[in-house]
Every structure is written in C-alpha cells, then in structure tokens.
Scaffold this motif. Sequence first.
Motif, PDB file in Angstrom:
ATOM      1  N   GLY A 160      -1.117  12.772  13.408  1.00  0.00           N
ATOM      2  CA  GLY A 160      -0.635  12.630  12.033  1.00  0.00           C
ATOM      3  C   GLY A 160      -0.397  11.187  11.644  1.00  0.00           C
ATOM      4  N   THR A 161       0.285  10.433  12.524  1.00  0.00           N
ATOM      5  CA  THR A 161       0.566   9.021  12.210  1.00  0.00           C
ATOM      6  C   THR A 161      -0.706   8.179  12.262  1.00  0.00           C
ATOM      7  N   ALA A 162      -1.658   8.555  13.135  1.00  0.00           N
ATOM      8  CA  ALA A 162      -2.919   7.813  13.216  1.00  0.00           C
ATOM      9  C   ALA A 162      -3.730   7.998  11.930  1.00  0.00           C
ATOM     10  N   VAL A 163      -3.767   9.221  11.415  1.00  0.00           N
ATOM     11  CA  VAL A 163      -4.474   9.499  10.166  1.00  0.00           C
ATOM     12  C   VAL A 163      -3.801   8.762   9.002  1.00  0.00           C
ATOM     13  N   PHE A 164      -2.455   8.769   9.009  1.00  0.00           N
ATOM     14  CA  PHE A 164      -1.716   8.061   7.953  1.00  0.00           C
ATOM     15  C   PHE A 164      -2.046   6.571   7.981  1.00  0.00           C
ATOM     16  N   TRP A 165      -2.118   5.962   9.155  1.00  0.00           N
ATOM     17  CA  TRP A 165      -2.459   4.542   9.300  1.00  0.00           C
ATOM     18  C   TRP A 165      -3.868   4.290   8.776  1.00  0.00           C
ATOM     19  N   TRP A 166      -4.813   5.209   9.142  1.00  0.00           N
ATOM     20  CA  TRP A 166      -6.206   5.030   8.732  1.00  0.00           C
ATOM     21  C   TRP A 166      -6.358   5.121   7.214  1.00  0.00           C
ATOM     22  N   LYS A 167      -5.597   5.984   6.558  1.00  0.00           N
ATOM     23  CA  LYS A 167      -5.740   6.182   5.116  1.00  0.00           C
ATOM     24  C   LYS A 167      -4.974   5.151   4.296  1.00  0.00           C
ATOM     25  N   THR A 168      -3.833   4.702   4.820  1.00  0.00           N
ATOM     26  CA  THR A 168      -2.983   3.797   4.020  1.00  0.00           C
ATOM     27  C   THR A 168      -2.982   2.359   4.512  1.00  0.00           C
ATOM     28  N   PRO A 173       4.508   3.563  10.992  1.00  0.00           N
ATOM     29  CA  PRO A 173       4.790   4.940  11.422  1.00  0.00           C
ATOM     30  C   PRO A 173       4.081   5.318  12.720  1.00  0.00           C
ATOM     31  N   PHE A 174       2.852   4.792  12.908  1.00  0.00           N
ATOM     32  CA  PHE A 174       2.115   5.096  14.138  1.00  0.00           C
ATOM     33  C   PHE A 174       2.810   4.488  15.348  1.00  0.00           C
TER      34      PHE A 174
END
Length: 251
Positions: A160-168, A173-174
């Motif tokens: 979840g945090t990896a996807v958030f980092w990739w998108k934003t 958070p990661f």
Amino acid sequence: MEQDFTEEYTSGKLAELCGVSVRTVQYYDSRNLLVPGKFSSGGRRLYSRQDLHKLKIILFLRDLDFSINDIRKILSGKNPEKTIYCLISQQESFIKTEISAGQNRLEKLLQVKEGLKDFEKISFDSIGVVAKMIENKKKLKNLHVFMIVVGVLMDIIEIGTAVFWWKTGIWQPFALGMVVVVFLGIYTSRVYFKKTAYICPLCQRVFKPKFREAFFASHTPRTRRLVCPGCHEKSYCVETYSQESGKEPEV
C-alpha cells in the motif's frame, strides 16, 4: 540400500495396496519421490517392498500437509526414519487426546440424558458447559493463523505505501511503513519461537533453540533443522507447542 524384489509391484498394484490412483503413483515418480527400482522386459515400472513402505510414508506426510519439497528434504536428510517416527508418535498422541476428550463429552451427555428422566435429579454441574482442553495441535494451528494474519497485514502495509509513493512521489509513508513492517516481523518471530519447542527425532529431547538458530534454520511446516543440545546432532526436529510459553496471542 539394495531393494527387496522378492515381491514385485506394478504401478496399479502399488496404487491398490495404498488406496490411491495410478496417476498418484506416476505423479510421485515424476517428482523423483518414488522412482521404480527396475522395469519389466515390456517397459512396465516395477516397485519393491521398500517402495511400498516409502509410498505409505509419503502419503502419511502429505496427509499432514507437507509439500513435495518438504517431504524430499525429510527423506534425504539424516535419519529420516527417526523424524518420521517422531511425527507419527506426535500424531498418535493428538488422536488419543481427541478420542479421550470426545469420550469425556459423550459421558457428560449421557449423564444429562439420564438426568432428564427425573427433573429433580438434574445436576447443574453436569449440565454446565465444560471448556474443552486445548490440545497442542490446536494451539499450534492458532499460532500459525496468528502468524498468517500478521504476515498479511505486513504485506498490505508494504504494498500500500509503495503504491502510494509511486503515485504521489511522497516517500515518507513508505519509510514509516517499512519501520512498522520490520517491527512486526521481529515481534511475531519472537512470539512464535517463544511459544514453540522442538522434539529431537534422535534422542526425543524437547528443547527451545536460540532465536538466531531457529530463525535462520531450514524448515518445513512441521519441522526445523536444528542442533539438539542433548545428542548434539543436526536433524529435522518436530515442532510442538511449548507448555511454558504462556498466553496465546489473540487472533
């Protein structure tokens, strides 16, 4: 060891004696777990008496949810017959405990049934629901469920945090999530090894290995390759629930 071919078995006969299909025998052959000792002049697979016993052992371990690779590890390890004997003894103990607990519950039901014939004779002690003693097998299962639940939670945090980092493009958070994942990994590992012990198949000693040794040891779902402090031999030791481990984790 030289195989005994005084009695020869075809794939069909071997399957019949063990209560499985011919395809099952062929499957274990294809996975190099049950390779025939020789072939007939017509090219038919022929198995020995040792192969018959080996197939029974494979089926027993599969019934205990061991994977093909785990079975291969055990059969190729040092003194595999002692590890298997220890697993069988443990399973025998579990079954006897279940039978005893079931018989005890049956006796209580019969007492209540008899008491209902005369309402005044009903014993509230016999009617009261007595909590069943949790056997080691059930405790181990609950502990495994606890580990799986925490493992899924760790995966959710990491992905979840990896996807958030990739998108934003926001990495904080990661980084925080990784700290949480590492903490959960260390915590669950310590809980796990605190609540488990191991039975040496060679000398039957029950022991708790050091955390570092247990953590990095090769293992299967029910065994772990450890050095026994009693006989000092390294073998696949059978996992059991530690009675001195205290309260179980809530799942």
